[in-house]
Design a protein around this motif. Structure first.
Motif, PDB file in Angstrom:
ATOM      1  N   ALA A 106       0.763  -1.277   0.073  1.00  0.00           N
ATOM      2  CA  ALA A 106       0.138  -0.139   0.043  1.00  0.00           C
ATOM      3  C   ALA A 106       0.875   1.197   0.146  1.00  0.00           C
ATOM      4  O   ALA A 106       2.066   1.018   0.570  1.00  0.00           O
ATOM      5  N   GLN A 107       0.351   2.217  -0.560  1.00  0.00           N
ATOM      6  CA  GLN A 107       1.110   3.649  -0.512  1.00  0.00           C
ATOM      7  C   GLN A 107       0.066   4.682  -0.506  1.00  0.00           C
ATOM      8  O   GLN A 107      -1.005   4.635  -1.130  1.00  0.00           O
ATOM      9  N   GLY A 108       0.491   5.947   0.015  1.00  0.00           N
ATOM     10  CA  GLY A 108      -0.553   6.915   0.208  1.00  0.00           C
ATOM     11  C   GLY A 108      -0.276   7.908   1.385  1.00  0.00           C
ATOM     12  O   GLY A 108       0.891   7.594   2.127  1.00  0.00           O
ATOM     13  N   SER A 109      -1.152   8.666   1.462  1.00  0.00           N
ATOM     14  CA  SER A 109      -0.993   9.782   2.690  1.00  0.00           C
ATOM     15  C   SER A 109      -1.555   8.933   3.924  1.00  0.00           C
ATOM     16  O   SER A 109      -2.270   7.946   3.699  1.00  0.00           O
ATOM     17  N   ILE A 110      -1.368   9.530   4.871  1.00  0.00           N
ATOM     18  CA  ILE A 110      -1.850   8.710   6.361  1.00  0.00           C
ATOM     19  C   ILE A 110      -3.585   8.610   6.226  1.00  0.00           C
ATOM     20  O   ILE A 110      -3.890   7.818   6.475  1.00  0.00           O
ATOM     21  N   GLU A 111      -4.129   9.862   5.715  1.00  0.00           N
ATOM     22  CA  GLU A 111      -5.424   9.625   5.674  1.00  0.00           C
ATOM     23  C   GLU A 111      -6.048   8.865   4.515  1.00  0.00           C
ATOM     24  O   GLU A 111      -7.108   7.963   4.771  1.00  0.00           O
ATOM     25  N   GLU A 112      -5.493   8.691   3.514  1.00  0.00           N
ATOM     26  CA  GLU A 112      -5.488   7.638   2.366  1.00  0.00           C
ATOM     27  C   GLU A 112      -5.377   6.125   2.989  1.00  0.00           C
ATOM     28  O   GLU A 112      -6.308   5.431   2.809  1.00  0.00           O
ATOM     29  N   LEU A 113      -4.372   5.720   3.612  1.00  0.00           N
ATOM     30  CA  LEU A 113      -3.885   4.677   4.281  1.00  0.00           C
ATOM     31  C   LEU A 113      -5.073   4.246   5.543  1.00  0.00           C
ATOM     32  O   LEU A 113      -5.709   3.476   5.387  1.00  0.00           O
ATOM     33  N   ARG A 114      -5.755   5.319   6.239  1.00  0.00           N
ATOM     34  CA  ARG A 114      -6.579   5.245   7.094  1.00  0.00           C
ATOM     35  C   ARG A 114      -8.060   4.792   6.318  1.00  0.00           C
ATOM     36  O   ARG A 114      -8.743   3.886   6.710  1.00  0.00           O
ATOM     37  N   ASP A 115      -8.124   5.551   5.403  1.00  0.00           N
ATOM     38  CA  ASP A 115      -9.522   5.166   4.417  1.00  0.00           C
ATOM     39  C   ASP A 115      -9.392   3.891   3.965  1.00  0.00           C
ATOM     40  O   ASP A 115     -10.579   3.277   3.896  1.00  0.00           O
ATOM     41  N   MET A 116      -8.545   3.506   3.272  1.00  0.00           N
ATOM     42  CA  MET A 116      -8.082   2.448   2.713  1.00  0.00           C
ATOM     43  C   MET A 116      -8.601   1.082   3.422  1.00  0.00           C
ATOM     44  O   MET A 116      -9.269   0.081   3.216  1.00  0.00           O
ATOM     45  N   THR A 117      -7.869   1.153   4.744  1.00  0.00           N
ATOM     46  CA  THR A 117      -8.450  -0.046   5.622  1.00  0.00           C
ATOM     47  C   THR A 117      -9.526   0.113   6.584  1.00  0.00           C
ATOM     48  O   THR A 117      -9.800  -0.577   7.432  1.00  0.00           O
ATOM     49  N   LYS A 118     -10.233   1.431   6.479  1.00  0.00           N
ATOM     50  CA  LYS A 118     -11.251   1.778   7.425  1.00  0.00           C
ATOM     51  C   LYS A 118     -10.761   1.588   8.798  1.00  0.00           C
ATOM     52  O   LYS A 118     -11.859   1.304   9.828  1.00  0.00           O
ATOM     53  N   GLN A 119      -9.818   1.972   9.312  1.00  0.00           N
ATOM     54  CA  GLN A 119      -9.432   2.231  10.563  1.00  0.00           C
ATOM     55  C   GLN A 119      -9.007   3.543  10.989  1.00  0.00           C
ATOM     56  O   GLN A 119      -8.737   4.417  10.255  1.00  0.00           O
ATOM     57  N   GLU A 120      -9.189   3.901  12.541  1.00  0.00           N
ATOM     58  CA  GLU A 120      -9.211   5.115  12.837  1.00  0.00           C
ATOM     59  C   GLU A 120      -7.614   5.584  13.060  1.00  0.00           C
ATOM     60  O   GLU A 120      -7.513   6.835  12.948  1.00  0.00           O
ATOM     61  N   THR A 121      -6.768   4.685  13.220  1.00  0.00           N
ATOM     62  CA  THR A 121      -5.516   5.122  13.865  1.00  0.00           C
ATOM     63  C   THR A 121      -4.446   4.450  12.474  1.00  0.00           C
ATOM     64  O   THR A 121      -4.868   3.281  12.211  1.00  0.00           O
ATOM     65  N   LEU A 122      -3.507   5.119  12.547  1.00  0.00           N
ATOM     66  CA  LEU A 122      -2.397   4.436  11.336  1.00  0.00           C
ATOM     67  C   LEU A 122      -2.081   3.269  12.003  1.00  0.00           C
ATOM     68  O   LEU A 122      -1.576   2.239  11.244  1.00  0.00           O
ATOM     69  N   GLU A 123      -1.785   3.019  13.199  1.00  0.00           N
ATOM     70  CA  GLU A 123      -1.308   1.698  13.917  1.00  0.00           C
ATOM     71  C   GLU A 123      -2.289   0.485  13.580  1.00  0.00           C
ATOM     72  O   GLU A 123      -1.826  -0.356  13.057  1.00  0.00           O
ATOM     73  N   GLU A 124      -3.608   0.721  13.734  1.00  0.00           N
ATOM     74  CA  GLU A 124      -4.605  -0.376  13.097  1.00  0.00           C
ATOM     75  C   GLU A 124      -4.659  -0.587  11.817  1.00  0.00           C
ATOM     76  O   GLU A 124      -4.425  -1.636  11.430  1.00  0.00           O
ATOM     77  N   ALA A 125      -4.331   0.573  10.886  1.00  0.00           N
ATOM     78  CA  ALA A 125      -4.366   0.285   9.473  1.00  0.00           C
ATOM     79  C   ALA A 125      -3.122  -0.524   9.264  1.00  0.00           C
ATOM     80  O   ALA A 125      -2.969  -1.313   8.548  1.00  0.00           O
ATOM     81  N   PHE A 126      -2.003  -0.083  10.007  1.00  0.00           N
ATOM     82  CA  PHE A 126      -0.744  -0.614   9.618  1.00  0.00           C
ATOM     83  C   PHE A 126      -0.950  -2.237   9.910  1.00  0.00           C
ATOM     84  O   PHE A 126      -0.091  -3.367   9.222  1.00  0.00           O
ATOM     85  N   SER A 127      -1.517  -2.532  11.203  1.00  0.00           N
ATOM     86  CA  SER A 127      -1.726  -3.842  11.721  1.00  0.00           C
ATOM     87  C   SER A 127      -2.664  -4.711  10.545  1.00  0.00           C
ATOM     88  O   SER A 127      -2.277  -5.792  10.246  1.00  0.00           O
ATOM     89  N   ILE A 128      -3.472  -4.176   9.926  1.00  0.00           N
ATOM     90  CA  ILE A 128      -4.624  -4.758   9.009  1.00  0.00           C
ATOM     91  C   ILE A 128      -3.910  -4.951   7.723  1.00  0.00           C
ATOM     92  O   ILE A 128      -3.914  -6.297   7.296  1.00  0.00           O
ATOM     93  N   LEU A 129      -2.834  -4.133   7.531  1.00  0.00           N
ATOM     94  CA  LEU A 129      -1.996  -4.139   6.129  1.00  0.00           C
ATOM     95  C   LEU A 129      -1.049  -5.182   6.354  1.00  0.00           C
ATOM     96  O   LEU A 129      -0.759  -5.902   5.386  1.00  0.00           O
ATOM     97  N   THR A 130      -0.512  -5.311   7.355  1.00  0.00           N
ATOM     98  CA  THR A 130       0.665  -6.277   7.203  1.00  0.00           C
ATOM     99  C   THR A 130       0.613  -7.582   8.203  1.00  0.00           C
ATOM    100  O   THR A 130       1.446  -8.398   8.164  1.00  0.00           O
ATOM    101  N   GLU A 131      -0.542  -7.673   8.964  1.00  0.00           N
ATOM    102  CA  GLU A 131      -0.692  -9.073   9.647  1.00  0.00           C
ATOM    103  C   GLU A 131      -1.865  -9.403   9.058  1.00  0.00           C
ATOM    104  O   GLU A 131      -2.797  -9.162   8.820  1.00  0.00           O
ATOM    105  N   SER A 132      -1.704 -10.716   9.209  1.00  0.00           N
ATOM    106  CA  SER A 132      -2.882 -11.729   8.589  1.00  0.00           C
ATOM    107  C   SER A 132      -4.086 -11.784   9.636  1.00  0.00           C
ATOM    108  O   SER A 132      -5.035 -12.122   9.378  1.00  0.00           O
TER     109      SER A 132
END
Ligand code: ADP
Ligand code: MG
Length: 256
Positions: free
Chosen positions: A212-238
């Motif tokens: 994935a790539q994008g601004s923090i807002e884009e990554l949060r929208d993409m994963t539908k998570q409120e924090t980047l930490e949660e977005a990151f966890s969704i993107l990198t953890e199965s």
């Protein structure tokens, strides 16, 4: 300022990078984020001309890094993941050594070293042998070394190693103002803390591929998570971190 096309790297049988492509503009702070072993350090070593890729194209300031690594190096400031200093030198002596290696006039090195060491709170320790330095103090000397020749592009590979909360804040401010002054910053980390606050854009790497790539807002929208930490966890953890933790502790407890 940085352009990567179809970068591939294998270490023997091990494929570390597959088809990595991205561009970073002048004045941009780009976070390169991913779990341990994702391929972050491998990418940085290739862009800085230290390691040859298996295939692909890399240019920095329109210079082909693979064909002309020596032309690119003066433009780069690099804080490696496993940076070391010669501990038997003082911080001032070490910076002078680094300055000589880069053909910077001694007077300029003296002035710049004093400014950098003072900024990082090392003025009083500057003439002490670095054997007495903590990990964080050495890291500040390594960051100072990367800034000594006033480079155009910075590569920071896990730069916060050993830095305390105040120094981390100082470093975050430094990144912000370097970018305002037109410097380009490529920031590798497995931690989101500082990245979330300073990066304009993030590239998320997993298993040698960009997921994935994008601004923090884009990554949060993409994963539908409120924090980047949660977005990151969704993107990198199965799977969910909480589920894994509970399961492991249950299994560990059952072993008694
Ligand atoms: P990161 O910096 O994201 O933690 P690296 O770029 O260091 O990841 O490593 C990516 C992958 O390549 C890992 O699986 C690592 O074990 C492997 N690797 C890195 N360097 C070497 C090497 N010199 N020889 C063999 N495998 C390596
Ligand atoms: Mg690494």
């Amino acid at each position: 300022m940085i352009s990567i096309k179809n970068l591939e790297k294998t270490y023997g049988e091990k494929r570390a990078l597959s088809g990595i492509s991205f561009e970073i503009q002048k004045g941009e702070i780009c976070g390169y984020i991913g779990p341990n072993g994702a391929g972050k350090s491998t990418t940085v070593k290739i862009i800085t001309g230290i390691l040859a890729p298996s295939s692909g194209e890399v240019t920095v300031a329109d210079i082909d890094v693979i064909a002309n690594p020596e032309m690119v190096k003066p433009l780069l400031g690099y804080v490696p993941e496993t940076g070391t200093v010669f501990e038997s030198l003082s911080a001032t002596e070490y910076l002078h050594f680094a300055g000589r290696m880069q053909n910077i006039p001694d007077t300029l090195v003296r002035e710049r070293s004093a400014l950098l060491l003072d900024y990082f709170g090392l003025a009083e320790a500057a003439d002490r042998m670095m054997t007495s330095f903590s990990k964080g103090m050495k890291q500040k000397v390594i960051i100072s070394t990367a800034m000594l020749h006033n480079p155009e592009v910075f590569f920071f590979d896990e730069p916060l190693d050993g830095l305390d909360a105040h120094s981390t804040l100082l470093f975050k401010e430094l990144l912000h103002h370097l970018a305002i002054r037109g410097k380009t910053i490529f920031y590798c980390s497995h931690l989101l803390d500082v990245v979330e606050r300073v990066c304009h854009r993030m590239i998320i790497l997993k298993g040698g591929s960009i997921i994935a790539q994008g601004s923090i807002e884009e990554l949060r929208d993409m994963t539908k998570q409120e924090t980047l930490e949660e977005a990151f966890s969704i993107l990198t953890e199965s799977e969910e971190v909480e589920e894994r933790t509970i399961r492991m502790l249950d299994q560990l407890g059952a072993l008694v």
